[in-house]
Enzyme design. Structure first.
Site, PDB file in Angstrom:
ATOM      1  N   ARG A 263     -24.928 -16.447  56.948  1.00 42.72           N
ATOM      2  CA  ARG A 263     -25.266 -16.968  58.727  1.00 42.72           C
ATOM      3  C   ARG A 263     -26.394 -18.123  58.267  1.00 42.72           C
ATOM      4  O   ARG A 263     -27.596 -17.502  57.672  1.00 42.72           O
ATOM      5  CB  ARG A 263     -25.802 -16.463  59.751  1.00 42.72           C
ATOM      6  CG  ARG A 263     -24.567 -15.218  59.853  1.00 42.72           C
ATOM      7  CD  ARG A 263     -24.095 -13.930  60.992  1.00 42.72           C
ATOM      8  NE  ARG A 263     -23.315 -13.567  60.453  1.00 42.72           N
ATOM      9  CZ  ARG A 263     -23.043 -12.417  61.310  1.00 42.72           C
ATOM     10  NH1 ARG A 263     -23.686 -12.070  62.509  1.00 42.72           N
ATOM     11  NH2 ARG A 263     -22.011 -11.784  61.265  1.00 42.72           N
ATOM     12  N   ARG A 278     -33.657 -10.462  59.695  1.00 44.53           N
ATOM     13  CA  ARG A 278     -32.992 -10.864  60.546  1.00 44.53           C
ATOM     14  C   ARG A 278     -32.128 -12.459  59.191  1.00 44.53           C
ATOM     15  O   ARG A 278     -33.731 -12.899  59.032  1.00 44.53           O
ATOM     16  CB  ARG A 278     -32.872 -12.438  61.648  1.00 44.53           C
ATOM     17  CG  ARG A 278     -32.100 -13.378  61.771  1.00 44.53           C
ATOM     18  CD  ARG A 278     -32.609 -14.366  63.124  1.00 44.53           C
ATOM     19  NE  ARG A 278     -32.931 -13.446  64.755  1.00 44.53           N
ATOM     20  CZ  ARG A 278     -31.362 -12.764  65.274  1.00 44.53           C
ATOM     21  NH1 ARG A 278     -30.055 -13.951  64.367  1.00 44.53           N
ATOM     22  NH2 ARG A 278     -31.868 -12.740  66.266  1.00 44.53           N
ATOM     23  N   GLU A 350     -29.369  -3.499  66.590  1.00 44.87           N
ATOM     24  CA  GLU A 350     -27.884  -3.770  66.543  1.00 44.87           C
ATOM     25  C   GLU A 350     -27.500  -3.644  64.301  1.00 44.87           C
ATOM     26  O   GLU A 350     -27.873  -4.567  63.812  1.00 44.87           O
ATOM     27  CB  GLU A 350     -27.682  -5.043  66.185  1.00 44.87           C
ATOM     28  CG  GLU A 350     -26.183  -5.078  66.638  1.00 44.87           C
ATOM     29  CD  GLU A 350     -25.328  -6.679  67.074  1.00 44.87           C
ATOM     30  OE1 GLU A 350     -26.097  -7.373  67.681  1.00 44.87           O
ATOM     31  OE2 GLU A 350     -24.329  -6.469  66.448  1.00 44.87           O
ATOM     32  N   SER A 353     -20.965  -4.110  65.693  1.00 45.51           N
ATOM     33  CA  SER A 353     -20.378  -4.688  67.098  1.00 45.51           C
ATOM     34  C   SER A 353     -18.508  -4.123  67.020  1.00 45.51           C
ATOM     35  O   SER A 353     -18.119  -4.861  65.651  1.00 45.51           O
ATOM     36  CB  SER A 353     -20.943  -5.788  66.696  1.00 45.51           C
ATOM     37  OG  SER A 353     -21.046  -6.723  68.687  1.00 45.51           O
ATOM     38  N   ARG A 392     -29.920  -3.277  58.879  1.00 49.00           N
ATOM     39  CA  ARG A 392     -30.519  -2.378  59.735  1.00 49.00           C
ATOM     40  C   ARG A 392     -30.761  -1.878  59.062  1.00 49.00           C
ATOM     41  O   ARG A 392     -31.310  -0.647  60.114  1.00 49.00           O
ATOM     42  CB  ARG A 392     -29.797  -2.978  60.866  1.00 49.00           C
ATOM     43  CG  ARG A 392     -30.783  -4.132  61.743  1.00 49.00           C
ATOM     44  CD  ARG A 392     -30.162  -5.519  61.520  1.00 49.00           C
ATOM     45  NE  ARG A 392     -30.423  -7.051  61.771  1.00 49.00           N
ATOM     46  CZ  ARG A 392     -30.084  -6.971  63.860  1.00 49.00           C
ATOM     47  NH1 ARG A 392     -28.981  -6.840  63.592  1.00 49.00           N
ATOM     48  NH2 ARG A 392     -30.307  -8.396  63.235  1.00 49.00           N
TER      49      ARG A 392
END
Length: 424
Positions: A263, A278, A350, A353, A392
């Site tokens: 990403r 991140r 997070e 998802s 994470r």
RNA sequence: GGAGAGAUGGCUGAGUGGCCGAAAGCAACGGUUUGCUAAACCGUCGUAAUGUUUAAGCAUUACCGAGGGUUCGAAUCCCUCUCUCUCCGCCA
């Protein structure tokens, strides 16, 4: 995408839904374009029907060695008219497609209308074996722990590729691999078929799941080959069945697979740049389902159980939140996030998802099924969830399982994968 | 990287300008026959858009890898692209 009929018949609701998803998109041109499209189609059809019958007549006349010159001349001008109608139709359909591809999925009626993540609703939480994490002064954060034990070399990762591309080293690399193997074994044990997909995909695949055209700037692209690095294995896994017609017995079809995820995180520079929070490249095991439309919400709840299984076995504190409309993704109808607790950041992170896309992706990617041999094909519903992303989890795990002397205890379920019981 | 072959309905596969949306076979589905299975026979058997009715239906159009072109008319002729396969080379 939404079907053109749905947008036509529910225009106000679509506009409202778009606003609820915090999307600025002007679709006011739709009704006019739609009406013009239908008018042109009807006109073109009639002319083509005429051309077909007269052409047959010309064939008959020629066979009988009779003169057909004036009919041919007439059809030549009809052909010109058809061409100009088709040209305009093509332009209008392109405009309509561009619009339809940018309209977000309708959220499910159970999703609460809300502006942003602050309004998300906690569904449930569970404390892991590590308890409720009282504050401890000696606790080191995951970056310090990585340095101390040589688990990850962020500096060398940055030298090799850039910041956000971690170099896992020693027991850190082994632990990362252990987590991925553990996830895959658990998931296959719960009925998911294991795959390992390509890490790059073409434009059609990206459009199928909804990353394109809207989120091009978030993707790494190999321009010479017109390929994109995948931001999640959702993309290749969903596209496994692009343009397929599945049989009813194949559903629900459950797939799990590991991939690295890439990403660009454009627009989020300066946020969460430390350590693992991140990254431009991270590892994730994905859960994906193709299901009967009427089962998809039940299947979503079942998917939550699959993710909870992993977190429970790892013994981490986690909670499940239900996203409000404003925080629900472009393609999703309903999304639950899983968050693990970082005792040092004092934040929920997070780590998964889980979304039901209903037929939004299935329509884009043309994934259908037949209820029985003679039935008309219908779009399936697609769901996916992380099960799990490691970065994470690594943060929560290192910080939660550290001891006062700085060593880290490996959770029981991982020991057969790591080959060691503790770090340091 | 070099050379060649190909892409047609769920599958195999015919079709080189005009009743071809597409033969034939297989598979599938419905039925007849049958002690059961099997076999045989009969029938059905692509997708989408638009219009009309809106339950089903009916009509028109489009689709033979994708996009253009030629023509009154294209699965069929021409151009471009994509993909697949085979052989050679190189390589993890």
């Amino acid at each position: 995408m939404l079907s053109i009929q749905f947008v036509r018949e529910n225009f106000d609701a679509v506009v409202r839904n778009t606003a609820n998803k915090n999307t600025t998109l002007d679709i006011s041109a739709f009704p006019t374009l739609d009406a013009e499209r239908r008018e042109l189609i009807t006109k073109g059809q009639d002319l083509k029907a005429l051309r077909n019958t007269v052409s047959e007549e010309i064939a008959r006349l020629k066979k009988a060695k009779e003169n057909a010159d004036d009919k041919i001349a007439e059809m030549r001008s009809v052909g010109d008219t058809i061409k100009s109608i088709d040209d305009r139709l093509r332009a209008i359909e392109e405009e309509l497609d561009n619009l339809l591809l940018l309209i977000p999925n309708m959220t499910h009626e159970s999703v609460v209308v809300g502006k942003s993540a602050e309004e998300n609703i906690e569904i449930r939480r569970k404390d892991g074996v590590i308890g409720n994490q009282p504050d401890k002064a000696w606790r080191k954060d995951h970056i310090e722990l990585c340095k101390l034990h040589g688990l990850v070399d962020f500096e060398r990762g940055a030298k090799i590729a850039g910041s956000g591309f971690p170099l896992y080293t020693g027991k850190g690399a082994r632990l990362e691999r252990a987590l991925l193997n553990f996830f895959l074994d658990q998931n296959t044990g719960r009925g998911y078929d294991e795959t390992m997909p390509p890490f790059v995909v073409n434009t059609t695949s990206m459009r199928g799941t909804g990353q394109l055209p809207k989120f091009a700037e978030d993707l790494y692209r190999c321009a010479d080959d017109d390929l994109y690095l995948i931001p999640t294995s959702e993309v290749p896994l969903t596209n496994i069945h692009r343009d397929d017609i599945l049989s009813a017995e194949e559903l629900p079809k459950k797939i799990t697979g590991y991939s690295a995820c890439f990403r660009r995180e454009a627009g989020s520079y300066g946020k969460d740049t430390r350590g693992f929070l991140r990254l431009h490249q991270f590892n994730k095991v994905e859960l994906l389902k193709f299901v009967h439309p009427e089962d998809s919400y039940n299947e979503l709840e079942l998917m939550l159980n699959d993710v909870e299984n992993l977190l429970t076995l790892l013994g981490l504190n986690y909670r499940i939140i239900s996203l409000v409309t404003g925080d629900t993704g472009f393609s999703s109808a309903k999304t639950y996030d899983f968050e693990v607790w970082s005792p040092c950041e004092q934040k929920w992170l997070e780590c998964s998802s889980c979304s039901n896309f209903e037929d939004f992706q299935a329509r884009r990617a043309n994934i259908r099924f037949k209820r029985d041999a003679n039935a008309k094909p219908e779009f399936v519903h697609t769901l996916n969830g992380s099960g799990l992303a490691t970065s994470r989890i690594m943060v929560a795990l290192l910080e939660s399982y550290q001891q006062e002397d700085g060593s880290i205890v490996i959770p029981d379920v991982l020991r057969s994968y790591t080959g060691f019981d503790q770090i340091g």
